[in-house]
Design a protein around this motif. Structure first.
Motif, short mmCIF file in Angstrom:
data_model
loop_
_atom_site.label_atom_id
_atom_site.label_comp_id
_atom_site.label_asym_id
_atom_site.label_seq_id
_atom_site.Cartn_x
_atom_site.Cartn_y
_atom_site.Cartn_z
N ARG A 108 46.48 46.88 57.23
CA ARG A 108 47.56 47.84 57.40
C ARG A 108 48.69 47.22 58.20
O ARG A 108 48.47 46.36 59.05
CB ARG A 108 47.08 49.13 58.06
N MET A 117 43.53 55.14 57.46
CA MET A 117 44.14 54.86 56.16
C MET A 117 43.05 54.26 55.27
O MET A 117 42.19 53.52 55.76
CB MET A 117 45.31 53.88 56.29
N ILE A 168 49.47 58.97 62.13
CA ILE A 168 48.46 58.38 61.25
C ILE A 168 47.26 57.91 62.04
O ILE A 168 47.39 57.21 63.03
CB ILE A 168 49.06 57.21 60.45
N ILE A 172 45.28 59.06 53.59
CA ILE A 172 45.68 58.93 54.99
C ILE A 172 45.18 60.12 55.78
O ILE A 172 45.44 61.27 55.40
CB ILE A 172 47.21 58.79 55.11
#
Length: 116
Positions: free
Chosen positions: A70, A33, A30, A96
């Motif tokens: 997050r 986001m 990731i 994402i």
């Protein structure tokens, strides 16, 4: 890959909501986001994003009212929305961005309705 968004609902103007989006993606994959929204009859627009380093970006219309955060351990992104007004009514989508293909994932959307 799953992105599960929750927290939407009906709220009166001036109220608050907290959206959450949890993903099954590996946190190591990731990068960015974020949250986008689409109001009826309008195009999808950016609400807020947060990078893996914690840098945030907000739409001008929400900058002083919304806060994105997050939890890397839980691979979850949050959107704390305050001082909501009817113009915030929309379906909110989590997004994402990943380091590896396909680089971009979207959640199913959660509906936010703000009554006047």
């Amino acid at each position: 890959v799953q992105l599960q968004a929750s927290g939407g609902g009906l709220v009166q103007a001036g109220g608050s909501l907290r959206l959450s989006c949890t993903t099954s993606l590996s946190i190591f994959n990731i990068n960015r986001m974020g949250w986008y929204r689409q109001a009826p009859g309008k195009q999808r627009e950016l609400v807020a994003t947060i990078t893996s380093a914690g840098s945030t970006n907000y739409a001008d219309s929400v900058r002083d009212r919304f806060a994105i955060s997050r939890d890397n351990a839980e691979a979850t992104v949050f959107l704390q929305m305050s001082s909501l007004n009817p113009e915030d009514t929309a379906v909110y989508y989590c997004n994402i961005g990943t380091r590896y293909y396909p680089y971009d994932y979207w959640g199913q959307g959660t509906k936010v309705t703000v009554s006047s």
